[in-house]
Design a protein around this motif. Structure first.
Motif, short mmCIF file in Angstrom:
data_model
loop_
_atom_site.label_atom_id
_atom_site.label_comp_id
_atom_site.label_asym_id
_atom_site.label_seq_id
_atom_site.Cartn_x
_atom_site.Cartn_y
_atom_site.Cartn_z
N LEU A 128 0.83 -1.20 0.00
CA LEU A 128 0.00 0.00 0.00
C LEU A 128 0.87 1.26 0.00
N LEU A 129 1.91 1.26 0.82
CA LEU A 129 2.82 2.40 0.85
C LEU A 129 3.48 2.62 -0.51
N SER A 130 3.83 1.53 -1.18
CA SER A 130 4.47 1.64 -2.48
C SER A 130 3.52 2.25 -3.51
N VAL A 131 2.27 1.83 -3.49
CA VAL A 131 1.28 2.39 -4.42
C VAL A 131 1.13 3.89 -4.21
N ILE A 132 0.99 4.30 -2.95
CA ILE A 132 0.85 5.72 -2.63
C ILE A 132 2.10 6.50 -3.06
N THR A 133 3.26 5.90 -2.86
CA THR A 133 4.52 6.55 -3.22
C THR A 133 4.63 6.73 -4.73
N ILE A 134 4.28 5.69 -5.48
CA ILE A 134 4.35 5.75 -6.94
C ILE A 134 3.37 6.78 -7.49
N LEU A 135 2.16 6.78 -6.94
CA LEU A 135 1.15 7.74 -7.41
C LEU A 135 1.55 9.18 -7.12
N GLY A 136 2.33 9.38 -6.06
CA GLY A 136 2.75 10.73 -5.71
C GLY A 136 4.09 11.13 -6.29
N PHE A 137 4.67 10.25 -7.13
CA PHE A 137 5.99 10.54 -7.70
C PHE A 137 5.88 11.56 -8.83
N ALA A 138 6.63 12.64 -8.71
CA ALA A 138 6.64 13.67 -9.76
C ALA A 138 8.07 14.10 -10.04
N GLY A 139 8.98 13.14 -9.90
CA GLY A 139 10.39 13.46 -10.07
C GLY A 139 11.05 13.73 -8.74
N GLY A 140 12.34 13.53 -8.67
CA GLY A 140 13.06 13.78 -7.41
C GLY A 140 12.82 12.66 -6.42
N ARG A 141 12.22 13.00 -5.26
CA ARG A 141 12.01 12.02 -4.21
C ARG A 141 10.56 12.05 -3.75
N ALA A 142 9.86 10.94 -3.94
CA ALA A 142 8.49 10.82 -3.45
C ALA A 142 8.53 10.48 -1.97
N ASP A 143 7.50 10.90 -1.22
CA ASP A 143 7.52 10.68 0.23
C ASP A 143 6.24 10.06 0.77
N GLY A 144 5.41 9.45 -0.09
CA GLY A 144 4.21 8.78 0.40
C GLY A 144 3.30 9.72 1.15
N PHE A 145 3.02 9.41 2.41
CA PHE A 145 2.19 10.27 3.27
C PHE A 145 3.06 11.29 3.99
#
Length: 312
Positions: A128-145
């Protein structure tokens, strides 16, 4: 000497304890519940379970009672060489509370089937954390919640090693493992954290080295999988703006880390007894915004000295 088998947990016991333990370990990566952190909610529940597991063995002593003595060694070092920074106080407080509780909480998984249930619970959570992280990825470093990207990647990397363990034990099918691995690897790369990627490799090698069958074939499989991951990261458009790709193409240009590492090795040489928990920056002469050398092993050896780091 008679061997007394450990009474196994029932299904509810395995699942409930696994959820509590996962919440204690990585609950901080999720949003709060009514303003209260998930790890904070799990902490008293875990403590109750630990006390129950210790109490049910009385008058015999539970092996987990040896764990606090290990923590006591680091605490005595902190008394001998007090911390002089707010960062050190936070580290010491966390060591004697959340970290200690986490270490003894492993005792709530009392049988082998509990380990498998715990691993599956961890995989569901980090998936679940991985899905949230991927969906929030916009370059650089995604941070999930809005989490620390490094802690986030560590949780997913741990899940990847657990998935490998389950497939080696034939507890999950290969195609299920491949799907889980692809999801977690994508999540790790989206965070831009490099250390957890290395940790996955070390964990995978350790699992394969201690396996009894098809060792060579599994090592080849790990190498092929690593090559496939490298290809995906460098070729697929999704990762084009990833921090990992930048590091692969341009190398690590972080001069501050190299400087801090060289300073830390000198601190270790000059102060074999350690400089005290959280005191690295005072002896390294680092700018105020830097409180650690970005290398956990060097940090431990510099602050705890040869004896303390050897104990750890």
């Amino acid at each position: 000497m008679k061997f007394a088998p450990v009474p196994p947990l029932n299904r509810f016991g395995r699942i409930s304890r696994s959820i509590i333990l996962v919440g204690l370990l990585i609950g901080g990566l999720f949003p709060t519940v009514g303003g209260v952190g998930v790890a904070t909610i799990a902490s008293p529940l875990a403590l109750i379970l630990v006390l129950y597991e210790v109490g049910r063995r009385l008058p015999k002593l539970h092996p987990v009672l040896l764990v606090p003595f290990f923590f006591l060694g680091v605490f005595l070092h902190a008394i001998a060489i007090p911390t002089a920074t707010a960062y050190g106080e936070i580290k010491l407080d966390t060591w004697l509370t959340a970290t200690l509780l986490t270490a003894v909480a492993a005792s709530v998984l009392r049988d082998e089937r509990s380990i498998y249930t715990f691993a599956r619970t961890w995989l569901v959570t980090t998936g679940l954390l991985s899905v949230i992280t991927i969906l929030g990825f916009a370059g650089g470093r995604a941070d999930g919640f809005d989490s620390n990207p490094i802690w986030l990647a560590r949780a997913m990397a741990t899940g990847l090693v657990m998935a490998l363990f389950l497939v080696l034990q034939k507890d999950i099918r290969t195609w299920v493992f491949l799907g889980i691995a692809a999801l977690l690897i994508a999540g790790i790369f989206a965070t831009g954290s490099r250390g957890p990627i290395l940790a996955v490799g070390i964990g995978a090698i350790a699992l394969v080295v201690f396996t009894r069958r098809h060792r060579i074939r599994r090592i080849v499989g790990i190498v092929v999988g690593a090559g496939a991951a490298y290809w995906a990261v460098t070729v697929l458009p999704f990762f084009a703006s990833s921090r990992i790709v930048t590091l692969i193409e341009d190398g690590d240009n972080d001069a501050s880390r190299s400087l801090f590492w060289s300073l830390t090795t000198e601190i270790i040489r000059q102060y074999p007894e350690g400089v005290g928990i959280g005191n690295w920056a005072l002896f390294a002469g680092a700018p105020r915004q830097f409180v650690y050398p970005h290398n956990m092993f060097l940090e431990v050896f510099a602050e705890l000295g040869a004896c303390g780091s050897g104990l750890l």
